[in-house]
Design an enzyme around this catalytic site. Structure first.
Site, short mmCIF file in Angstrom:
data_model
loop_
_atom_site.label_atom_id
_atom_site.label_comp_id
_atom_site.label_asym_id
_atom_site.label_seq_id
_atom_site.Cartn_x
_atom_site.Cartn_y
_atom_site.Cartn_z
N ASP A 1 0.76 -1.13 0.11
CA ASP A 1 -0.03 -0.02 -0.20
C ASP A 1 0.74 1.39 -0.02
OD1 ASP A 1 -2.34 1.52 0.06
OD2 ASP A 1 -2.62 1.14 2.32
N ASN B 1 -10.38 -2.96 -6.70
CA ASN B 1 -9.53 -1.96 -7.55
C ASN B 1 -9.99 -1.69 -8.91
OD1 ASN B 1 -6.19 -3.04 -6.18
ND2 ASN B 1 -7.65 -1.24 -5.52
#
Length: 248
Positions: free
Chosen positions: A21, A69
């Site tokens: 991340d 996503n």
């Protein structure tokens, strides 16, 4: 950071999972587009894979692209897919050289055809690798995994291949896409976010969490080593007391 002489090579987690991340924030801090952060993260992936194999990790699972996503801007998704194809093609020779097997988990059918083709070719070429298995979680989420497992399990019950009374935790685990690997013993998450983001929900039940504020593109071998040290300082009790662990 003191190198890795102090790392106990007899206490290396067999399976390490990573939530990579911070790419977007890393790029934003440098005035670039989010895709710049994704491109810059390749070095972090390469160093993490190399160090995990060097230390003796047997399975390394990288959360590369979640089902959520797909909701990102279309241009970013397209750039990510192109980057994925390029990276797989570029890194296959290194995986072969280091006897690292490539596998993928997730709803692979939703990936673009060129991604599926490159992925299939790389997995075929590296299938004999026996040093470590690198698992890419692509179009994956924990809830998707549990849903597909429930559907397959229900179908086997309906056909008479499985009796409801015989369903155990082990049965459910065998229907998950990770059925051929141990549950992660260590989860590393970069960028300081303190959540598991729909990743390996069943499998992380007793996983040790290591969270660092470092953004993923800045993650290097020494940071992976520090995560392993932190893991080795933990006491894994699985519901037992410290005294029980000492006796066993």
């Amino acid at each position: 950071m003191t190198g890795k002489a102090d790392i106990d090579t007899q206490n290396i987690p067999a399976h390490v999972a990573v939530i990579m991340d911070g790419n977007g924030r890393w790029a934003k801090q440098r005035g670039g587009l989010r895709v710049f952060g994704h491109q810059s993260a390749i070095t972090a992936v390469r160093e993490t894979v190399e160090e995990a194999a060097e230390l003796g990790v047997r399975y390394l699972t990288l959360y590369a692209f979640s089902t959520e996503n797909w909701n990102r801007p279309a241009l970013e998704v397209m750039a990510l897919m192109q980057l994925l194809v390029h990276t797989i093609r570029q890194e296959t020779a290194t995986l072969l050289k280091n006897s690292i097997r490539l596998e993928a988990i997730g709803d692979i059918s939703t990936l673009p055809a060129n991604c599926r083709r490159e992925l299939a070719e790389a997995m075929e070429l590296t299938k004999a690798g026996n040093r470590m298995t690198l698992v890419l979680a692509l179009s994956y989420s924990g809830r998707w995994d549990l849903t597909q497992a429930a559907k397959r399990l229900a179908a086997d019950v309906a056909s008479g291949q499985l009796q409801p009374a015989n369903i155990t935790e082990g049965t459910i685990a065998n229907y998950l896409v990770t059925a051929n690997m141990p549950d992660p013993e260590l989860l590393i998450r970069t960028s300081g976010e303190q959540r598991i983001s729909n990743f390996l929900l069943w499998q992380l039940a007793y996983t040790e969490l290591y969270i660092t504020d470092l953004l993923w593109p800045d993650f290097r071998k020494e940071h992976f080593q520090e995560a392993i040290r932190a893991y080795q300082r933990r006491e894994r009790r699985f519901g037992k007391t410290s005294e029980q662990i000492a006796v066993s």
